[in-house]
Design a protein around this motif. Structure first.
Motif, short mmCIF file in Angstrom:
data_model
loop_
_atom_site.label_atom_id
_atom_site.label_comp_id
_atom_site.label_asym_id
_atom_site.label_seq_id
_atom_site.Cartn_x
_atom_site.Cartn_y
_atom_site.Cartn_z
N SER B 120 0.68 -1.19 0.02
CA SER B 120 -0.01 -0.18 0.09
C SER B 120 0.88 1.28 0.05
O SER B 120 0.31 2.27 -0.13
CB SER B 120 -0.94 0.06 1.14
OG SER B 120 -1.52 -1.01 1.26
N MET B 156 -3.78 1.78 -3.30
CA MET B 156 -4.85 2.68 -2.92
C MET B 156 -4.29 4.16 -3.23
O MET B 156 -3.35 4.65 -2.97
CB MET B 156 -4.83 2.83 -1.43
CG MET B 156 -5.37 1.42 -0.79
SD MET B 156 -7.16 1.31 -0.78
CE MET B 156 -7.50 2.03 0.76
N ILE B 176 1.20 3.44 7.97
CA ILE B 176 1.26 2.14 7.88
C ILE B 176 0.51 1.35 9.12
O ILE B 176 0.56 0.44 9.47
CB ILE B 176 2.42 1.56 7.89
CG1 ILE B 176 3.42 1.99 9.16
CG2 ILE B 176 3.47 1.81 6.82
CD1 ILE B 176 4.74 1.34 9.62
N GLN B 177 -0.56 2.32 9.78
CA GLN B 177 -1.49 2.12 10.64
C GLN B 177 -0.80 1.35 12.12
O GLN B 177 -1.34 0.47 12.52
CB GLN B 177 -2.61 1.06 10.09
CG GLN B 177 -3.50 1.58 9.04
CD GLN B 177 -2.77 1.92 7.83
OE1 GLN B 177 -2.06 1.28 7.66
NE2 GLN B 177 -3.71 2.71 7.03
N HIS B 197 -10.25 5.52 12.02
CA HIS B 197 -11.48 5.52 11.57
C HIS B 197 -11.59 4.45 10.35
O HIS B 197 -10.52 3.99 9.79
CB HIS B 197 -11.66 6.86 10.75
CG HIS B 197 -13.04 6.83 10.43
ND1 HIS B 197 -13.60 7.65 9.05
CD2 HIS B 197 -14.33 7.08 11.15
CE1 HIS B 197 -14.91 7.62 9.11
NE2 HIS B 197 -15.39 7.39 10.45
N GLU B 198 -12.76 3.93 10.21
CA GLU B 198 -13.25 2.65 9.51
C GLU B 198 -12.29 1.50 9.60
O GLU B 198 -11.91 1.36 10.92
CB GLU B 198 -12.89 3.12 7.92
CG GLU B 198 -13.68 4.29 7.64
CD GLU B 198 -14.09 4.41 6.20
OE1 GLU B 198 -13.73 3.53 5.41
OE2 GLU B 198 -14.89 5.23 5.85
N ARG B 199 -12.32 0.45 8.78
CA ARG B 199 -11.27 -0.70 9.25
C ARG B 199 -10.72 -1.27 7.87
O ARG B 199 -11.06 -0.73 6.98
CB ARG B 199 -12.33 -1.68 9.77
CG ARG B 199 -13.56 -2.01 8.99
CD ARG B 199 -14.56 -3.15 9.68
NE ARG B 199 -15.24 -3.57 8.77
CZ ARG B 199 -16.51 -3.97 9.04
NH1 ARG B 199 -17.26 -3.51 10.40
NH2 ARG B 199 -17.25 -4.66 8.18
N GLY B 200 -10.26 -2.31 8.14
CA GLY B 200 -9.39 -3.12 7.06
C GLY B 200 -8.48 -2.02 6.50
O GLY B 200 -7.72 -1.33 6.99
N ARG B 201 -8.40 -2.43 5.02
CA ARG B 201 -7.26 -1.57 4.13
C ARG B 201 -7.63 -0.04 4.36
O ARG B 201 -7.05 0.82 4.05
CB ARG B 201 -7.32 -1.95 3.02
CG ARG B 201 -5.91 -1.34 2.28
CD ARG B 201 -4.65 -1.36 2.86
NE ARG B 201 -3.76 -0.27 2.68
CZ ARG B 201 -3.47 0.93 3.27
NH1 ARG B 201 -4.64 1.28 4.04
NH2 ARG B 201 -2.69 1.43 2.79
N LEU B 203 -8.55 1.58 6.99
CA LEU B 203 -8.23 2.06 8.31
C LEU B 203 -7.72 3.32 8.01
O LEU B 203 -6.43 3.55 7.59
CB LEU B 203 -7.44 1.40 9.23
CG LEU B 203 -7.49 1.29 10.69
CD1 LEU B 203 -8.96 1.14 11.01
CD2 LEU B 203 -6.67 0.15 11.28
#
Ligand SMILES: Cc1cc2nc3c(=O)[nH]c(=O)nc-3n(C[C@H](O)[C@H](O)[C@H](O)COP(=O)(O)O)c2cc1C
Ligand code: SF4
Ligand code: FES
Lengths: 429, 822, 167
Positions: B120, B156, B176-177, B197-201, B203
């Motif tokens: 990513s 992304m 890189i979260q 915020h949100e989730r998975g990729r 995030l």
């Protein structure tokens, strides 16, 4: 066979408290509170009941991990039921809700918990509200709340609704979600049963709905009697959710080890529609490895150990049937999309792996993939396995690894040529 | 760390390490084995997110009967290996653990994690601020796959310039979260204004607070971010790390004396001279650990402000040093010894010593410290925190009393570190007339009436017996006593009460016990040790001398009442960075250098003497103050001017007992510090810099030197008489303000509050004042117009009037006044 | 600052709060209440929930963003979540989803011009034995086909009109 779990099939309206009470309802709890908590745990150990949430961990042993010396302890009922193809807990809560409540209270008594939280997936909105009413009805009969059945033991039962996240079925993520934190898994140890690892850091038992619904029966008839059902390693009955290409999808409660996949599919579930052939079986939703519907597989008995012998798992027993027309690559893509959508994003291999797998599988399905792409996803999936923070990463690898292993031709049918795309340079090169 | 040692095996070698030590830390500290990490940071709880630290793990097999380790034929211990790799960051050392960090499985796992991260990542290193000191870049070179199998067009596409606040930008593609920024804010700062915020990729890091990412510590997240996802508005695109030279320095803004590193580069924008491009933290575990406040980080612009005084001014005209020096010599000679000096705490120890030498050599006796708000440095010198004190050691069983200080605004690093003490279980008491931020991290928050801090502490046994008892019973006790809401007499009384309390309970003369004070500026203790006191300043105001030297003390901008007595001084000689109002009045104004342009030392609030080094090219003709002053002495035949700050220190150490034996070489000594952030592995501690400039040296308290501590009767100041319709006006400090050493950092201007006065809601209702109304606060001879803030901050009957938010000076110490809507 | 949610739903909020030992745990039920009140989790709604739960609004936003059942943007009156996961897809759910979108003339995730219907596909809803199915707001509708669906859409439209006229 009479049912232990899906009792509504034998006793209509058992969902009503009076009917439930008239049919041995709460006898298990009555028995339990007449015993010492440790004796209740022993009874559960004797039953050799294994958790029905997927991992199959022995329930009595789990309860015995709770340190009795801690003043505050909790029971959490895992009613998140979000595994693809699983719909048994919903049926239990809709049709035989008191049995789950009773089971949860037996567990609560056994570990001397102060409260039970039932964590339902958000979509079970109606069920949660119905449960709230039923809990109140039970309270009116002194079955919930203060001084339960005059035993001196008190325990509250609460419902809590999730809001759409598969990961919240994973027990530590579930606990975070309940606490109003982000629903991502926690580092373990400490485990939920340990101080520091459970709900609000207190020792906590997390059990599946079906697991707990077994407890009243076990207390009533005794653990040994229960263990006579099924096989040595897989005692009792199991509710099997059958979906996909069968004439009569639905939940079937079967004594373990007495029936094969063939019996399940062709006798109980009415066979494959339109007389089509059967291609593959997913015995445990999207997360367990797929198996081709060979005779060997079809003749495999429904137990934890037999499923293991054909390189898959019984898991939560959500059996999906794929007929001969199904393109396995498409099915793999469906499952991959599920895990990509549900990855919580906390750990690297799962977050990035599910995203990457989905991209490549899509490319393959569009006919733009190369042969090397099939190897690529196989390798990416292999790199996810065993390296993630929770089991979701392992689950997400299965739909790729097992599908390619058993049905490589379905993948290669979409690709041609093998000219490598020019590799992209990595940072630092 | 625990005293209880256990044996663990790393790559076949046995090490003894403290039980419970994190395995990443243990491997690094004891085995010099850098297990790569992204999400783990030694100052925060492990979360096991990035999976970079995977290692093989097992336990020694023991004979169940004897407990002896079982071995194979060759005598090698038998190990029960875990089937899966384990994250080293989530394991703590227990006896008999075995790790392998160099097997093929581990090598592969690291390569895989990096490959996943790079799927990513935008790979825009050539234009990234972190390029050159990026953990992701470095680890990719060391452990990475070499090439990515991810199709570039599949990556992304995300937003690359998301402002999280005025000071910090987020590049979503690079993130890189790892969650370090989120956890830093939550765990260490206690302001959870960042989240995923949100989730998975999808995030992503967000802030949804109002204002956004607006804490006094936000810049630290850019250091610990292991990629270039977080950058400061100050440094963004400013320079490439490899062009920068790191110069050790000391934060010139407060008593913490945070160790900083000035990243400098010869810069076109600064006439080719060395210029500060950014300020970074420098590790000193005793002082600031790995952190600095945003004021330290972003408040450096004053050093090269075009508004700086650049030439000596004689009689209102630009002049040169030779003229200025001979003119001053003449003035001093003609003063008949009626000479005095007032110095501010921006002056280095060497500056102060040179000033002292000049004044005393010419018959002057009076050395005043500015400002006249806080006193009691002598008591800090007597019963201050003992040598070896480390606020990070305070925890369960210990206690901290913070009284009459808004620590967040006055010394943010102390507030950060004492929050840590609270989290570790220390009993933290925050006593004030009003709520301050530190209340959020306190176990008890006693309130006293505005202006009566000393009365409260002196009578604590009666006022708050429980609190008093707990403080006395603590294993270790640190008292941080400020001067908010006090007069100079009140400050003396409070400091003496605090000293008495410590003396009575025996909490002094040893490490982690004793008194600290948020004296304004970086060198409040230095003023004391060189002999400058606020009491003398008060005396100077009462009896103005013929010649007054005012050095880095902006008396007129600080104090609305100062002009009256300054007018009575015949001749003022000013030394300052800026042509302030005092310089305007002065016969001679000398341009001096800021901390960044020369060498020197400051003595921080814990009495640690610390060096700062020359980093930036000089502004105009400015000289170091010590040099200007000793040239005057030389001109007057009072000794040869010293060649260097180090030489001044030698002189000073011979004359002043407190500095006995201090040498620059010794001050620049360092030692290995835990966590060991040195070396190339910026992924471990972040880009806080290894300390190459020295840890400094603490001046022992007189109590530690065997002197009986100075217990004395407290002379409580008279209680303020508040008439009907009147209020107690409490001056307060805001970290971000318009002082001359901060105002040039325009970047931070959006975060400087517009002038306001806090009014209690009940009072406001009575006076029909609404939030935001313009009001006039009237004090004897002074009045200011500001906006009313009716927010629950002020106690009833009091007005909280922050200083330095307007160009009009507001009272420095507590007073009685009135308020009216305009 | 006024907090309409706290006032209007005091009883329900209190009931949720009483379940947990801390206020933060009530954030999920409160987000549902806010969503019920405003139709979606507007910035204002987030701030109100944050206040009641004594959390930073950033944390509340984070929770709201993690779950699929919270709406961070306004949706149609009827929010139709069609399960197209594998078991339902084996029973023709993809086609059903496609037909439904075509019938309403919207794209996946879109809302009809009249603001009545939003259609989204979702993952398994634990009703695989009754595919195709969807969730409409908080209720399940199962064993669907397009004929049944069209009837339902008409019914919901009428309901909405009746409701609007009643005001
Ligand atoms: C990603 C993931 C999802 C899970 N989802 C569920 C679920 O929906 N319901 C459930 O009972 N267990 C689920 N589990 C298993 C739980 O973590 C846990 O093992 C189970 O609730 C324990 O109950 P049992 O011992 O009664 O089986 C899931 C596990 C993982 C890793
Ligand atoms: S912004 Fe940096 S510190 Fe924060 S999560 Fe992303 S990579 Fe980590
Ligand atoms: S998982 Fe251990 S450092 Fe990230």
């Amino acid at each position: 066979m009479t049912h232990i779990i899906l009792r509504e099939k034998d006793v209509p309206n058992i969902r009503e408290l009076d009917v439930y009470l008239a049919n041995e309802g709460f006898d298990g709890l009555k028995k339990a509170v007449s015993m010492k908590p440790s004796e209740v745990i022993d009874e559960m150990k004797r039953s050799n009941l294994r958790g029905r949430g997927g991992a199959g961990f022995p329930t009595g042993i789990k309860w015995s991990f709770i340190p009795q010396s801690e003043p505050v302890k909790y029971v959490v009922v895992n009613a998140d039921e979000s595994e693809t193809g699983t719909f048994k807990d919903r049926q239990i809560m809709e049709n035989n809700p008191y049995q789950m409540i009773e089971g949860a209270l037996i567990c609560a008594y056994a570990i001397q918990a102060t409260a039970v939280y039932i964590y339902l997936r958000g979509e079970f909105w109606d069920i949660a509200h119905d449960l709230d009413e039923r809990i109140e009805a039970a309270r009116a009969q002194n079955l919930v709340g203060d001084d339960i059945l005059g035993s001196g033991y008190s325990c509250e039962v609460y419902t809590h609704l999730g809001a759409g996240a598969y990961i919240c079925g994973e027990e530590s993520a579930l606990l975070n979600s309940l606490e109003g934190l982000l629903g991502q898994p926690r580092v373990r140890p400490p485990f939920p049963a340990q101080k520091g690892g459970g709900l609000y850091k207190e020792p906590t038992v997390v059990n599946n709905v079906e697991t707990l619904a077994n407890a009243p029966y076990i207390l009533r008839v005794g653990g040994e009697k229960f263990a006579e059902l099924g096989t040595q390693q897989s005692t009792g009955t199991k509710v099997i959710c059958v979906s996909g290409h069968v004439n009569k999808p639905g939940n079937y409660e079967l004594e373990m080890g007495k029936h094969t996949f063939r019996d399940l599919i062709f006798e109980m579930a009415g066979g494959i529609p339109d007389g089509k052939g059967i291609k593959a079986i997913l015995p445990s939703g999207g997360s367990g490895p797929i198996v081709p519907a060979t005779d060997e597989v079809l003749d495999t008995k429904l137990t934890y150990e037999d499923c293991q012998s054909i390189d898959t798992i019984l898991g939560s027993a959500s059996v999906m049937i794929l007929d001969e027309t199904v393109d396995i690559t498409w099915a793999a893509s469906k499952m991959t999309k599920f895990f990509k959508h549900e990855s919580c994003g906390k750990c690297t291999p799962c977050r990035e792996g599910t995203f990457w797998l989905d991209k490549v599988i899509d490319r393959i399905l569009r006919g733009e993939g190369k042969r090397s792409d099939v190897e690529l996803i196989n390798n990416v999936a292999a790199n996810m396995q065993g390296t993630t923070l929770c089991a979701l990463g392992d689950f997400a690898a299965n739909p790729i690894l097992a599908t390619i292993r058993h049905f490589p031709e379905d993948f290669y049918a979409h690709v041609d040529g093998d000219d490598e795309k020019a590799p992209v340079k990595a940072a630092g090169d | 760390m625990s005293d209880n040692m256990v044996k663990i095996i790393i790559d076949d070698v046995e090490y003894e390490v403290p039980a419970g030590m994190n395995v990443v830390d243990a491997a690094k500290w004891h085995a010099s084995n850098d297990i790569p990490v992204f999400c783990y940071h030694p100052k925060m709880e492990p979360v096991g997110m990035c999976r970079m630290c995977l290692v093989e793990m097992g336990t020694l097999q023991r004979n169940p009967e004897t407990g002896a380790v079982m071995t194979d034929e060759d005598g090698n211990p038998l190990v029960r290996w875990f089937p899966k790799l384990q994250t080293a960051c989530t394991q703590v050392a227990t006896d008999g653990m075995v790790f392998r960090t160099n097997t093929q499985a581990v090598v592969d796992a690291r390569e895989n994690v990096l490959e996943f991260l790079l799927t990513s990542h935008p790979l825009d290193c050539p234009i990234c601020d972190k390029g050159g000191e990026c953990p992701l870049q470095n680890l990719t070179m060391a452990h990475g796959p070499g090439e990515s199998r991810m199709n570039f067009s599949d990556k992304m596409k995300l937003d690359k310039h998301v402002p999280l606040g005025d000071l910090i930008f987020l590049d979503e593609e690079r993130c890189i979260q790892c969650g370090r920024c989120v956890r830093f804010q939550d765990e260490l700062v206690g302001d959870d204004v960042l989240a995923f915020h949100e989730r998975g990729r999808t995030l992503q890091i967000i802030t949804n607070s109002d204002p956004g990412f607006d804490t006094y510590f936000s810049g630290n997240t850019t250091d610990i971010c292991p990629v270039g996802a977080l950058t400061t508005a100050d440094f963004r695109f400013g320079a490439r790390p490899w062009e920068l030279t790191e110069v050790p320095s000391i934060d010139p803004h407060d008593a913490a004396g945070s160790n900083i590193s000035l990243s400098v580069r010869l810069d076109r924008d600064f006439g080719g001279r060395a210029m500060i491009k950014r300020v970074m933290p420098r590790q000193n575990e005793y002082v600031n650990e790995l952190w600095i406040s945003d004021k330290a980080r972003f408040g450096h612009h004053f050093t090269r402000s075009e508004d700086r005084l650049q030439k000596p001014v004689v009689d209102g005209k630009d002049s040169d040093w030779a003229t200025a020096i001979s003119t001053i010599a003449g003035l001093l000679e003609g003063a008949d010894g009626d000479i005095a000096a007032i110095a501010g705490s921006g002056m280095s120890n060497e500056d102060l010593f040179a000033l002292r030498s000049l004044v005393t050599a010419n018959g002057g006796k009076r050395l005043g410290a500015w400002p006249t708000t806080h006193t009691g440095a002598d008591l800090v010198a007597a019963v201050g925190v003992g040598v070896g004190t480390n606020l990070s050691d305070l925890g369960a069983g210990d206690a901290v009393l913070i009284v009459a200080s808004d620590l967040e605004e006055e010394v943010p690093i102390w507030r950060l570190r004492l929050k840590g003490a609270h989290d570790r279980g220390a009993y933290v008491v925050v006593a004030n007339a009003r709520k301050t931020r530190m209340d959020d991290f306190a176990s008890a928050t006693p309130r006293y009436q505005a202006g009566k801090a000393a009365h409260w502490l002196d009578g604590i046994d009666k006022a708050d017996p429980e609190v008093a008892k707990a403080l006395k019973a603590a294993q270790n006790l640190v008292i941080v006593a400020g001067a908010e809401g006090l007069t100079l007499d009140g400050s003396r009384a409070l400091m003496q009460s605090a000293a008495n309390f410590l003396i009575d309970s025996g909490h002094y003369g040893k490490a982690n016990n004793g008194l600290m004070s948020p004296l304004p500026g970086p060198n409040g203790m230095g003023l004391h040790y060189v002999g400058f006191t606020p009491e003398v300043t008060a005396d100077i105001a009462q009896n103005p001398p013929k010649v007054l030297i005012v050095a880095q003390a902006e008396i007129l901008s600080d104090d609305p009442y100062a002009r009256a007595w300054l007018d009575k001084v015949e001749t003022i000689i000013s030394l300052n960075l800026f042509p302030d109002a005092v310089a305007d009045m002065a016969a001679i104004a000398l341009p001096i250098q800021s901390f960044a342009e020369r060498d020197g030392t400051f003595t921080n609030g814990e009495r640690r003497v610390q060096r700062f080094y020359t980093a930036q090219g000089p502004m105009g003709d400015a000289l170091p103050a010590w040099q200007a002053l000793s040239r005057i002495s030389e001109h007057m035949g009072q000794g040869k001017a010293k060649a260097s700050a180090a030489a001044v220190m030698v002189m000073m150490s011979n004359e002043l007992p407190a500095f006995e034996g201090m040498r620059y070489r010794e001050l620049s000594r360092t030692e290995r510090q835990f966590p060991d952030i040195s070396g190339d592995d910026m992924y471990y501690g972040g880009t806080a810099y290894q300390n190459k400039g020295g840890l400094g040296k603490v001046i022992p308290t007189t109590a530690e030197q065997g002197e009986t501590p100075a217990r004395a009767d407290v002379s409580l100041p008279p209680v303020l008489e508040v008439g009907k319709g009147q209020f107690v006006v409490l001056p307060a400090t805001r970290l971000y303000n318009l002082e001359s050493t901060f105002r040039p950092s325009t970047l931070v201007h959006p975060r400087i509050m517009s002038p306001f006065v806090e009014v209690n809601a009940a009072d406001a209702a009575r006076l029909d004042i609404n939030n935001g109304d313009v009001v006039e606060v009237k004090l004897p001879d002074v009045s200011v117009r500001v906006r009313a803030s009716v927010n629950g901050g002020a106690p009833e009957g009091a007005l909280v009037l922050p200083r330095h938010l307007t160009d009009d000076p507001t009272p420095m110490t507590v007073a009685v006044g009135e308020i009216a809507k305009v | 600052m006024a907090n309409p949610l706290a006032d209007k739903y005091a009883d329900r909020i209190q009931k949720h709060m009483s379940k947990y030992p801390d206020k933060r745990s009530a954030v999920m039920p409160l987000l549902y209440i806010a969503q019920e009140e405003y139709g979606w989790l507007s910035p204002d709604a987030i701030v109100q929930v944050a206040e009641i739960c004594e959390m930073d609004p950033t944390q509340v936003k984070s929770i709201a963003g993690f779950y699929t059942m919270y709406r961070e943007s306004p949706k149609g009156k009827y929010w139709l979540q069609v399960c197209t996961d594998l078991p339902c897809a084996l029973k023709g759910a993809d086609q059903f989803h496609h037909d439904l979108l075509a019938h309403l003339g919207i794209e996946e995730g879109g809302t009809t011009d009249d603001g009545m219907f939003t259609v989204e596909h979702v993952m398994c809803l634990a009703a695989c034995d009754r595919a195709p199915m969807l969730q409409c707001n908080f209720g399940y509708v199962e064993n669907l086909d397009m004929d049944k669906m069209k009837e339902l859409l008409d019914k919901w439209r009428k309901e909405a009109e009746a409701y609007a006229n009643a005001d």
